[in-house]
Design a protein around this motif. Sequence first.
Motif, PDB file in Angstrom:
ATOM      1  N   ALA A 264     -41.965  86.855  30.799  1.00  0.00           N
ATOM      2  CA  ALA A 264     -42.398  87.755  29.735  1.00  0.00           C
ATOM      3  C   ALA A 264     -42.463  86.990  28.416  1.00  0.00           C
ATOM      4  O   ALA A 264     -41.857  85.934  28.265  1.00  0.00           O
ATOM      5  CB  ALA A 264     -41.426  88.924  29.624  1.00  0.00           C
ATOM      6  N   CYS A 265     -43.201  87.585  27.445  1.00  0.00           N
ATOM      7  CA  CYS A 265     -43.322  86.911  26.146  1.00  0.00           C
ATOM      8  C   CYS A 265     -42.110  87.187  25.261  1.00  0.00           C
ATOM      9  O   CYS A 265     -41.742  86.384  24.423  1.00  0.00           O
ATOM     10  CB  CYS A 265     -44.611  87.340  25.447  1.00  0.00           C
ATOM     11  SG  CYS A 265     -44.536  88.975  24.644  1.00  0.00           S
ATOM     12  N   GLY A 266     -41.490  88.352  25.476  1.00  0.00           N
ATOM     13  CA  GLY A 266     -40.307  88.710  24.690  1.00  0.00           C
ATOM     14  C   GLY A 266     -40.623  89.289  23.319  1.00  0.00           C
ATOM     15  O   GLY A 266     -39.717  89.669  22.582  1.00  0.00           O
ATOM     16  N   ALA A 267     -41.917  89.386  22.976  1.00  0.00           N
ATOM     17  CA  ALA A 267     -42.268  89.771  21.604  1.00  0.00           C
ATOM     18  C   ALA A 267     -43.179  90.992  21.500  1.00  0.00           C
ATOM     19  O   ALA A 267     -43.271  91.600  20.434  1.00  0.00           O
ATOM     20  CB  ALA A 267     -42.930  88.595  20.899  1.00  0.00           C
ATOM     21  N   CYS A 268     -43.835  91.374  22.590  1.00  0.00           N
ATOM     22  CA  CYS A 268     -44.814  92.469  22.495  1.00  0.00           C
ATOM     23  C   CYS A 268     -44.114  93.832  22.513  1.00  0.00           C
ATOM     24  O   CYS A 268     -42.903  93.924  22.675  1.00  0.00           O
ATOM     25  CB  CYS A 268     -45.834  92.367  23.635  1.00  0.00           C
ATOM     26  SG  CYS A 268     -45.168  92.803  25.261  1.00  0.00           S
ATOM     27  N   TRP A 269     -44.901  94.915  22.376  1.00  0.00           N
ATOM     28  CA  TRP A 269     -44.341  96.270  22.337  1.00  0.00           C
ATOM     29  C   TRP A 269     -43.558  96.580  23.612  1.00  0.00           C
ATOM     30  O   TRP A 269     -42.443  97.090  23.561  1.00  0.00           O
ATOM     31  CB  TRP A 269     -45.484  97.280  22.151  1.00  0.00           C
ATOM     32  CG  TRP A 269     -45.014  98.692  21.943  1.00  0.00           C
ATOM     33  CD1 TRP A 269     -44.718  99.300  20.746  1.00  0.00           C
ATOM     34  CD2 TRP A 269     -44.769  99.683  22.961  1.00  0.00           C
ATOM     35  NE1 TRP A 269     -44.305 100.585  20.975  1.00  0.00           N
ATOM     36  CE2 TRP A 269     -44.335 100.857  22.306  1.00  0.00           C
ATOM     37  CE3 TRP A 269     -44.885  99.683  24.357  1.00  0.00           C
ATOM     38  CZ2 TRP A 269     -44.016 102.028  22.997  1.00  0.00           C
ATOM     39  CZ3 TRP A 269     -44.558 100.845  25.056  1.00  0.00           C
ATOM     40  CH2 TRP A 269     -44.136 102.001  24.378  1.00  0.00           C
ATOM     41  N   PHE A 270     -44.135  96.242  24.769  1.00  0.00           N
ATOM     42  CA  PHE A 270     -43.472  96.543  26.041  1.00  0.00           C
ATOM     43  C   PHE A 270     -42.166  95.763  26.164  1.00  0.00           C
ATOM     44  O   PHE A 270     -41.149  96.306  26.595  1.00  0.00           O
ATOM     45  CB  PHE A 270     -44.407  96.262  27.224  1.00  0.00           C
ATOM     46  CG  PHE A 270     -45.515  97.271  27.349  1.00  0.00           C
ATOM     47  CD1 PHE A 270     -45.289  98.495  27.969  1.00  0.00           C
ATOM     48  CD2 PHE A 270     -46.775  97.014  26.820  1.00  0.00           C
ATOM     49  CE1 PHE A 270     -46.299  99.441  28.075  1.00  0.00           C
ATOM     50  CE2 PHE A 270     -47.795  97.959  26.917  1.00  0.00           C
ATOM     51  CZ  PHE A 270     -47.558  99.177  27.547  1.00  0.00           C
ATOM     52  N   CYS A 271     -42.185  94.486  25.785  1.00  0.00           N
ATOM     53  CA  CYS A 271     -40.952  93.689  25.837  1.00  0.00           C
ATOM     54  C   CYS A 271     -39.886  94.286  24.932  1.00  0.00           C
ATOM     55  O   CYS A 271     -38.708  94.338  25.285  1.00  0.00           O
ATOM     56  CB  CYS A 271     -41.226  92.239  25.454  1.00  0.00           C
ATOM     57  SG  CYS A 271     -41.995  91.276  26.790  1.00  0.00           S
ATOM     58  N   SER A 272     -40.312  94.785  23.752  1.00  0.00           N
ATOM     59  CA  SER A 272     -39.339  95.345  22.807  1.00  0.00           C
ATOM     60  C   SER A 272     -38.700  96.615  23.363  1.00  0.00           C
ATOM     61  O   SER A 272     -37.632  97.019  22.924  1.00  0.00           O
ATOM     62  CB  SER A 272     -40.003  95.628  21.457  1.00  0.00           C
ATOM     63  OG  SER A 272     -40.770  96.822  21.536  1.00  0.00           O
TER      64      SER A 272
ATOM     65  N   LEU B 284     -44.134  94.862  32.221  1.00  0.00           N
ATOM     66  CA  LEU B 284     -45.404  95.411  31.739  1.00  0.00           C
ATOM     67  C   LEU B 284     -45.872  94.657  30.492  1.00  0.00           C
ATOM     68  O   LEU B 284     -46.806  95.087  29.802  1.00  0.00           O
ATOM     69  CB  LEU B 284     -45.241  96.907  31.422  1.00  0.00           C
ATOM     70  CG  LEU B 284     -44.712  97.770  32.572  1.00  0.00           C
ATOM     71  CD1 LEU B 284     -44.524  99.216  32.117  1.00  0.00           C
ATOM     72  CD2 LEU B 284     -45.653  97.720  33.770  1.00  0.00           C
ATOM     73  N   CYS B 285     -45.213  93.535  30.201  1.00  0.00           N
ATOM     74  CA  CYS B 285     -45.545  92.681  29.045  1.00  0.00           C
ATOM     75  C   CYS B 285     -47.053  92.427  28.949  1.00  0.00           C
ATOM     76  O   CYS B 285     -47.729  92.270  29.955  1.00  0.00           O
ATOM     77  CB  CYS B 285     -44.800  91.352  29.214  1.00  0.00           C
ATOM     78  SG  CYS B 285     -45.284  90.056  28.053  1.00  0.00           S
ATOM     79  N   ASP B 286     -47.554  92.398  27.711  1.00  0.00           N
ATOM     80  CA  ASP B 286     -48.980  92.124  27.475  1.00  0.00           C
ATOM     81  C   ASP B 286     -49.407  90.803  28.107  1.00  0.00           C
ATOM     82  O   ASP B 286     -50.573  90.614  28.452  1.00  0.00           O
ATOM     83  CB  ASP B 286     -49.245  92.028  25.961  1.00  0.00           C
ATOM     84  CG  ASP B 286     -49.207  93.399  25.288  1.00  0.00           C
ATOM     85  OD1 ASP B 286     -49.311  94.412  26.014  1.00  0.00           O
ATOM     86  OD2 ASP B 286     -49.064  93.435  24.054  1.00  0.00           O
ATOM     87  N   ASP B 287     -48.453  89.863  28.205  1.00  0.00           N
ATOM     88  CA  ASP B 287     -48.771  88.519  28.686  1.00  0.00           C
ATOM     89  C   ASP B 287     -47.922  88.191  29.919  1.00  0.00           C
ATOM     90  O   ASP B 287     -47.519  87.054  30.111  1.00  0.00           O
ATOM     91  CB  ASP B 287     -48.492  87.516  27.543  1.00  0.00           C
ATOM     92  CG  ASP B 287     -48.996  86.115  27.863  1.00  0.00           C
ATOM     93  OD1 ASP B 287     -49.995  86.012  28.620  1.00  0.00           O
ATOM     94  OD2 ASP B 287     -48.393  85.139  27.392  1.00  0.00           O
TER      95      ASP B 287
HETATM   96 ZN   LIG Z   1     -44.207  90.795  26.137  1.00  0.00          ZN
END
Ligand SMILES: [Zn+2]
Length: 335
Positions: free
Chosen positions: A77-85, A91-94
């Motif tokens: 996961a990216c750890g920074a997108c809305w889903f990660c938050s 479901l991370c954008d990336d």
């Molecule tokens: Zn993410």
Amino acid sequence: MRVADVPDPVVREPGDAVVRVTRAAICGSDLHYLHGKTPIEPGDVIGHEAVGFVESAGPGVTRFSPGDRVIVSFDLACGACWFCSKGQTALCDDVRVLGGGPFGGSVPGAQAERVLVPAADVNLLLVPGGLDDERALFVGDVLTTGYYAASLAGIAPGDVVAVVGAGPVGFFCVQAARVMGAGKVFSIDPDRPRLALAAMVGAEPVDPADRHPESVLAEATGGRGADVAIEAVGSTPAFERAVGVVRRGGTVAVVGVYAGETAQIQLGVYWARALTLRFAGLCPIHAWWERALAEVEAGRIDPMPLISHRLPLEEAPLGYELFERREATKVVLLP
Ligand SMILES: [Zn+2]
Ligand SMILES: [Zn+2]
């Protein structure tokens, strides 16, 4: 499936880390590449269950240093997108899947001596000092997936739980359900050795060839059916079985992996029975792995009975054959 020399991975992005793999495992979803359920390119490195130590890290990695023993998450996961938050890292954008082929973002996998982990601060977890590699290994995938599925099912103390499928995820669903206070846990599978493993960790085994699962669950609950059913196979018959054994007002958690399968459902039946259906999707490992690891540390979830074979990495093709033929319950590779 073969073992070959490929270039060593190197840190490219500031958040990258290279992990020297000490233990990797073959997952049931790796077999999907062999069967064509998931696409793969010739030469792709697969594998997404690994533990090892950080060998090198980019300047953006703040939580880990070379030498740290770590578990790698199978979903990246990216750890920074809305889903990660929101903790919904699967479901991370990336979102990418380690060793997941072109559909997983073409990140080379962990059945290797070294693996590159992007966004290492997000996608690695420190192994506690006293815990050996093999106990930590499955926390990056099947163990935490089982824990997540049991959590998703909302098990209340004393609940009667039916786990459909006694593969590695089902094995951990049984243990997690017990940790969460389930009264009785039934494991349903036609594979005797798998059932024996589930029984070893506290499940009542049900072989559908011997006893009709719906009758077994009805008998155990005064005729009602299971409070919770967890579907841990990923097939239409398994889904139907899970719905069949649950009581009215019960919950069905679906953690088995689906692709093109379909099922015909009579909406009125689901509506009248007031069923709760929870589809798990990929496990958001990052949101659950600290809790799952704590249970392993406390000895309440034990992964060790699952491991049937340990092979040097060079013998990975044999490991795949044994796993494919169901002669192995879990193969650990030693790079
Ligand atoms: Zn993410
Ligand atoms: Zn997996």
